[in-house]
Scaffold this motif. Structure first.
Motif, short mmCIF file in Angstrom:
data_model
loop_
_atom_site.label_atom_id
_atom_site.label_comp_id
_atom_site.label_asym_id
_atom_site.label_seq_id
_atom_site.Cartn_x
_atom_site.Cartn_y
_atom_site.Cartn_z
N LEU A 189 -4.05 -4.61 -2.37
CA LEU A 189 -3.42 -3.31 -2.58
C LEU A 189 -4.24 -2.22 -1.92
CD1 LEU A 189 -2.56 -3.76 -6.36
CD2 LEU A 189 -1.08 -4.19 -4.39
N GLY A 190 -3.54 -1.31 -1.24
CA GLY A 190 -4.23 -0.25 -0.52
C GLY A 190 -3.74 1.13 -0.89
N GLY A 191 -4.47 2.15 -0.43
CA GLY A 191 -4.13 3.53 -0.71
C GLY A 191 -4.26 3.82 -2.20
N LEU A 192 -3.34 4.58 -2.76
CA LEU A 192 -3.38 4.91 -4.17
C LEU A 192 -3.23 3.67 -5.06
CD1 LEU A 192 -3.52 7.15 -6.32
CD2 LEU A 192 -1.02 7.28 -6.21
N HIS A 193 -2.56 2.64 -4.56
CA HIS A 193 -2.42 1.42 -5.35
C HIS A 193 -3.77 0.77 -5.64
CE1 HIS A 193 2.00 0.95 -3.80
NE2 HIS A 193 1.87 1.89 -4.70
N ARG A 194 -4.70 0.94 -4.75
CA ARG A 194 -6.05 0.41 -4.98
C ARG A 194 -6.69 1.11 -6.18
NH1 ARG A 194 -10.47 0.76 -0.18
NH2 ARG A 194 -9.96 2.96 -0.38
N GLU A 195 -6.50 2.43 -6.29
CA GLU A 195 -7.04 3.16 -7.43
C GLU A 195 -6.31 2.83 -8.74
OE1 GLU A 195 -8.71 5.44 -4.03
OE2 GLU A 195 -6.80 4.49 -4.44
N LEU A 196 -5.01 2.58 -8.65
CA LEU A 196 -4.26 2.18 -9.85
C LEU A 196 -4.75 0.83 -10.36
CD1 LEU A 196 -0.64 3.24 -8.81
CD2 LEU A 196 -2.12 4.38 -10.48
N LEU A 197 -5.02 -0.09 -9.45
CA LEU A 197 -5.57 -1.39 -9.85
C LEU A 197 -6.91 -1.22 -10.56
CD1 LEU A 197 -5.59 -4.52 -9.79
CD2 LEU A 197 -6.64 -4.34 -7.52
N ALA A 198 -7.75 -0.35 -10.01
CA ALA A 198 -9.06 -0.12 -10.62
C ALA A 198 -8.93 0.56 -11.97
CB ALA A 198 -9.94 0.72 -9.68
N ALA A 199 -7.91 1.42 -12.14
CA ALA A 199 -7.75 2.18 -13.38
C ALA A 199 -7.35 1.28 -14.55
CB ALA A 199 -6.71 3.28 -13.19
N ALA B 109 0.83 -1.20 0.00
CA ALA B 109 0.00 0.00 0.00
C ALA B 109 0.86 1.25 0.00
CB ALA B 109 -0.92 0.01 1.22
N THR B 110 0.31 2.31 -0.58
CA THR B 110 0.92 3.63 -0.45
C THR B 110 -0.14 4.57 0.10
OG1 THR B 110 1.99 5.45 -1.59
CG2 THR B 110 0.39 4.22 -2.87
N GLY B 111 0.22 5.25 1.18
CA GLY B 111 -0.72 6.18 1.79
C GLY B 111 -0.35 7.61 1.45
N HIS B 112 -0.04 8.39 2.45
CA HIS B 112 0.27 9.79 2.23
C HIS B 112 1.66 9.98 1.65
CE1 HIS B 112 -3.35 11.37 4.27
NE2 HIS B 112 -3.31 10.16 4.80
N ARG B 113 2.59 9.07 1.98
CA ARG B 113 3.96 9.16 1.48
C ARG B 113 4.59 7.78 1.58
NH1 ARG B 113 6.76 13.93 2.27
NH2 ARG B 113 4.69 14.86 2.58
N GLY B 114 5.34 7.37 0.57
CA GLY B 114 6.06 6.11 0.65
C GLY B 114 5.19 4.89 0.36
N VAL B 115 5.83 3.72 0.36
CA VAL B 115 5.18 2.44 0.08
C VAL B 115 5.55 1.47 1.18
CG1 VAL B 115 5.02 0.50 -1.53
CG2 VAL B 115 5.19 2.85 -2.41
N GLY B 116 4.57 0.75 1.68
CA GLY B 116 4.82 -0.24 2.72
C GLY B 116 4.24 -1.58 2.35
N GLY B 117 4.70 -2.62 3.03
CA GLY B 117 4.19 -3.96 2.78
C GLY B 117 4.05 -4.73 4.08
N ALA B 118 3.23 -5.77 4.03
CA ALA B 118 3.02 -6.61 5.20
C ALA B 118 2.63 -8.00 4.74
CB ALA B 118 1.93 -6.03 6.10
N LEU B 119 2.87 -8.98 5.58
CA LEU B 119 2.62 -10.37 5.25
C LEU B 119 1.91 -11.04 6.42
CD1 LEU B 119 3.23 -12.60 3.10
CD2 LEU B 119 5.30 -13.11 4.42
N VAL B 120 0.81 -11.73 6.12
CA VAL B 120 0.11 -12.54 7.11
C VAL B 120 0.32 -14.00 6.72
CG1 VAL B 120 -2.10 -13.12 8.15
CG2 VAL B 120 -1.59 -10.74 7.56
N LEU B 121 0.91 -14.78 7.61
CA LEU B 121 1.19 -16.19 7.36
C LEU B 121 0.39 -17.04 8.32
CD1 LEU B 121 5.10 -16.15 6.99
CD2 LEU B 121 3.40 -16.21 5.17
N ASP B 122 -0.37 -17.98 7.78
CA ASP B 122 -1.18 -18.88 8.61
C ASP B 122 -2.02 -18.10 9.61
OD1 ASP B 122 -0.34 -21.28 7.43
OD2 ASP B 122 1.49 -21.30 8.63
#
Length: 406
Positions: free
Chosen positions: A342-352, A226-239
């Motif tokens: 995908l979250g933040g602006l990436h969600r809109e890019l996916l939709a675009a 996801a990208t929010g107000h600034r930068g890009v972050g990631g996270a992983l959920v396992l099991d």
């Protein structure tokens, strides 16, 4: 067997039962009975105790599901008038406070726009005061507090280790400061020792919220970028559990190189996803000069909504999708998730342009070529806030009687 005996036998099931209702996995008492592996009588006693604590509601009249041939069952739901926790998020353009009930339901929220100063105590005092005002307005009981910040957070100390997008010093003790402000405000209404104040990375918490309540529900290995107000972050959920590494620093995906000839990143490298696929990068690629009126994220969203057919905006969408897709492909190769959200602006890019992004990921990843990895949009509004609330609710989910009066 008396009700008292059943309740004593079911006491250890209170937390698991509450988590099942909280995450929507036990909509009826019959499902609760099956999931807990207890008798109908014990499940009934557990549900009644949770209702007496003001945490859930049990329909007085059992109803059958549409088309069901089985015995009608009492429906279960979180109590909409029940207690809340304070959730807070600090970002590059200010903060947001919210009261969040069980089920990830936001009861009230208040934004705050400010330049985040180098001393985190100032913004944390402001966000706690905003939360205290929401509590005064709603009259709700507050059982805990959680904070989302734009930085890796060391565990268990709760220090912000690399706050690249706010001016805090590395190692700022944000959890301790936040806990002090919460305590000074006197907003926690708990009888036991289980209520605690927590802090975590904003994208980690977004992933946790989406896994429990949103687009990631049911995934075993969930990747969130996801990208929010600034930068890009990631996270992983396992099991079903958030993977934060040995000390809370896992999944710093923003520092994957996606443009070797790109701009110098805050980390000292060049062309990182962090500065090549965030709202500022989108505005720059579209030839727009950002203004101070609203956040960069809102400016990017407004541009994408209002001028999507502009050649410069379409070109910027393609540039960022290609950069994002390159980064996602590398992550898919390494992690082999069963779902990417995908979250933040990436969600809109996916939709675009969903087909372009999926094509880039498939072309550049082994797993994408052999079998498509679902790319989905995050579905929760303010998911980092909901995730911060999940941290604060966890002691209640673990053992309701350690936090609530008996």
């Amino acid at each position: 067997m008396t009700r008292t005996t059943r309740l004593e036998r079911g006491r250890s099931a209170l937390g698991p039962a509450l988590e099942l209702v909280h995450t929507g996995r036990a909509p009826t008492r019959a499902v609760l009975t099956s999931e807990l592996g207890v008798t109908r009588a014990t499940a009934g006693a557990v549900a009644a105790e949770l209702e007496a604590l003001g945490l859930i509601q049990v329909d007085s009249r059992p109803t059958a599901a549409a088309g069901s041939q089985g015995r009608p069952s009492h429906r279960l739901a979180v109590d909409p008038a029940g207690p809340v926790v304070l959730a807070a998020q600090v970002h590059a353009d200010g903060f947001r406070a919210a009261l969040v009930g069980l089920g990830g339901r936001i009861v009230a929220t208040a934004p705050g726009c400010m330049t985040v100063p180098a001393d985190p105590a100032h913004v944390l005092a402001a966000v706690v005061e905003a939360g205290a005002e929401l509590l005064r307005e709603t009259g709700r009981r507050c059982l805990g507090a959680g904070l989302a910040v734009p930085s890796a957070v060391a565990e268990p100390e709760g220090t912000a280790l690399n706050p690249l997008h706010v001016a805090w010093p590395a190692g700022a003790p944000v959890r301790v400061i936040f806990a002090e402000r919460v305590r000074d405000a006197g907003i926690l209404a708990t009888a036991g020792s289980g209520a605690t104040v927590f802090a975590g990375n904003d994208v980690n918490l977004a992933a946790l919220a989406e896994h429990r309540h949103g687009a990631g529900r049911g995934a075993r290995d969930l990747l969130c970028v996801a990208t929010g107000h600034r930068g890009v972050g990631g996270a992983l959920v396992l099991d079903g559990r958030l993977h934060s590494g040995s000390s809370g620093l896992a999944l710093e995906v923003g520092h994957l190189t996606v443009n070797p000839k790109g701009r110098t990143c805050h980390c000292g490298s060049r062309g990182c996803l962090d500065i090549e696929a965030d709202p500022l990068a989108f505005l720059t690629a579209a030839g727009r000069d950002p203004g101070p009126e609203v956040s960069l994220l809102q400016q990017a969203r407004d541009l994408l909504r209002d001028e999507r057919e502009s050649p410069s905006v379409r070109a910027a969408v393609h540039v960022l999708i290609d950069r994002l897709g390159l980064g996602l492909a590398g992550l898919v190769n390494i992690l082999n998730p069963d779902r990417v959200i995908l979250g933040g602006l990436h969600r809109e890019l996916l939709a675009a342009d969903p087909e372009r992004l999926r094509a880039v990921v498939a072309e550049r990843s082994l797993w994408g070529q052999s079998g498509s990895v679902p790319l989905l949009a995050c579905s929760l509004d303010h998911n980092s806030l909901v995730g911060a609330a999940e941290l604060a609710w966890q002691p209640v989910l673990d053992d309701p009687l350690s936090v609530l009066p008996q």
